[in-house]
Design an enzyme around this catalytic site. Structure first.
Site, PDB file in Angstrom:
ATOM      1  N   ASP A 244       0.864  -1.179   0.000  1.00 22.55           N
ATOM      2  CA  ASP A 244       0.000   0.000   0.000  1.00 22.55           C
ATOM      3  C   ASP A 244       0.901   1.228   0.000  1.00 22.55           C
ATOM      4  OD1 ASP A 244       0.845   0.508   2.610  1.00 22.55           O
ATOM      5  OD2 ASP A 244      -0.944  -0.382   3.509  1.00 22.55           O
ATOM      6  N   SER A 245       0.287   2.423   0.027  1.00 18.15           N
ATOM      7  CA  SER A 245       1.084   3.643  -0.134  1.00 18.15           C
ATOM      8  C   SER A 245       2.106   3.808   0.997  1.00 18.15           C
ATOM      9  CB  SER A 245       0.158   4.858  -0.210  1.00 18.15           C
ATOM     10  OG  SER A 245      -0.616   4.946   0.964  1.00 18.15           O
TER      11      SER A 245
END
Lengths: 77, 421
Positions: free
Chosen positions: A36-37
């Site tokens: 994820d980010s």
């Protein structure tokens, strides 16, 4: 495989907990490797640590594949 | 009012990881207090603690890899790992892993912690100080936040009902269970995962509680003797860590799906001392009022209570004040009940304590046995005529049990659990 590529892939395997075979040059951190980010922020930090370089935020945003990371680090060193 | 029952239990304690392993060791009179081995204690006045023994899960050991993937362990503080381990046990014990939308929307999580990610915050401060802000992990904040335990559990299981957290120091676990029960009573959810977790046994945690003169320091060479509630030789509490989690469920919901019902949450009382940041008032009126409120909510008289799991931390002041509050509330009925402090065996789990102790009450009801108060060799003033269950567990019928938790800041909670007829 170059030394840089090997070290980059090792970091990716450790941080994302993925199988080594999946970490190909073209693999995308988010789409292919389940990051994820926040994972990608941490990955970039790990690259900086390992290679003693600084990766500015605007560059980091463009590092989306394993190859992007290898290329940047090779150019920087 | 909708009834709320306990249908799942999970524990990580200094005695063991696992409900039955912990319970058997507790009843056998074992202690989970040991000399601290995993960090430098040479300059700390207290050198002992209750830490979950590492080892294979099957043997009652704690193995973080069995509960949280190694990849995700880097993203959470240890208190979250403990809490997720307890929550997973409770959820599996309850057999509640629904996949339909409605059930997921009607299941919530309410877990808390007294301090939260203390070690993570400490390490983050050192990183920023020594290496600069760029070296701080993007997971620093979500690893340390107290409500992220509830968040992580909800994400793992897809529970989309109320997502909430409690932070009331050593009353956290009890407040979490009581508040979660009320959410079910008020029809905000049918099922709640509730409890508390703590992981403050580290240099900064021990140093902090030592600075406030709260910890035992005279038994560093005999750790298992250090936690001795109501004993004249007590000199402070012993730090512990771990987690307790329960699955709470609306009674008809549990009955319809054929769940095992361990006990019912029949009473919950809260109060504040409005007195001092760390000490209770001499007359113990905060605890007195919390217990009274819980009994009132339950519609019970003091004589209906068979067992009290006391807050009983082994501090010189607190133990006797709680005892006198119990005597005042129960009057002559005090002779008919048993009261023990299981902190004598596991130390003080702070934000997890109330949840762990509510589970001990639940098991006391299930098995008709009350756990002992270890090290109670020379009882303090006021102990005459009260069965404080010294040294050995006692077989006795427990239909209704009361659990007390009192926290820094003067925050008190009492729960009453009852057998379901």
């Amino acid at each position: 495989m170059s030394d840089v590529a090997e070290r980059v892939k090792k970091i990716v395997v450790e941080h994302l907990g993925v199988d080594e075979a999946k970490v190909t040059d073209d693999a995308k951190f988010i789409d292919d490797l389940g990051a994820d980010s926040l994972d990608t922020v941490e990955l970039v930090m790990a690259f900086e640590e390992e290679f003693g370089c600084e990766i500015p935020d605007d560059v980091a945003e463009k590092i989306t594949t394993v190859k992007d990371a290898i290329d940047f680090i090779q150019d920087a060193s | 009012m909708r009834r709320v029952v306990v249908t799942g239990l999970g524990l990580v304690t200094p005695l063991a990881t696992g409900v039955e392993q912990t319970w058997q060791r507790l009843l056998a009179g074992e202690s989970g207090i040991r000399a601290i081995q995993n960090f430098d204690v040479s300059d700390l006045p207290s050198k002992i603690a209750g830490q979950p023994p590492q080892g294979e899960t099957a043997d009652g050991g704690f193995n973080a890899n069995d509960w949280v993937s190694t990849k995700d362990q880097r993203k959470v503080d240890r208190f979250i790992v403990y809490g997720m381990a307890a929550a997973q046990q409770a959820i599996e014990n309850a057999g509640w892993t629904p996949t339909d939308e409605e059930s997921l929307d009607r299941t919530g999580v309410l877990m808390g912690s007294g301090i939260g990610g203390l070690e993570t915050i400490c390490e983050g401060a050192v990183t920023v100080h020594e290496r600069g802000p760029r070296r701080l992990s993007p997971f620093f904040i979500p690893a340390a936040l107290i409500n992220l335990l509830s968040g992580q559990v909800s994400i793992k299981y897809g529970f989309r009902g109320p997502n909430h957290a409690v932070v009331t120091a050593c009353s956290t676990g009890a407040h979490a269970i009581g508040d979660a029960a009320r959410l079910i009573q008020w029809d905000d959810a049918d099922v709640m995962v509730a409890g508390g977790a703590e992981a403050a046994v580290g240099r900064i945690g021990i140093a902090g509680f030592s600075a406030s003169r709260a910890l035992s320091t005279s038994y560093n060479d005999t750790p298992q003797k250090a936690s001795r509630p109501w004993d004249r030789g007590r000199d402070g509490f012993v730090m512990g860590e771990g987690a307790g989690a329960v699955v709470l469920e609306e009674y008809e919901h549990a009955r319809k799906r054929g769940a095992t019902i361990y006990a019912e949450i029949v009473g919950y009382g809260l109060s504040g001392d409005a007195h001092h940041i760390t000490a209770p008032p001499e007359d113990g009126n905060g605890g007195f009022r919390a217990m009274g409120a819980a009994l009132k909510r339950a519609g019970l008289a003091p004589s209906d209570i068979d067992y009290i799991n006391a807050h009983g931390t082994s501090t010189p002041v607190g133990d006797e004040i709680e005892l006198s509050a119990v005597r005042r509330l129960f009057g002559d009925d005090v002779s008919g009940l048993a009261m023990s402090s299981t902190k004598s065996a596991i130390g003080h789990l702070l934000g997890a304590a109330g949840a762990v102790e509510a589970i001990f009450c639940t098991l006391a009801i299930r098995d008709s046995v009350v756990p002992p108060t270890l090290n109670l060799e020379d009882p303090c003033a006021g102990a005459d005529g009260v069965d404080l269950v010294p040294h050995q567990a006692q077989q006795r019928s427990v239909r209704r049990a009361l659990s007390n938790s009192f926290g820094f800041g003067g925050t008190n909670a009492s729960l009453v659990l009852a057998a379901v007829e």
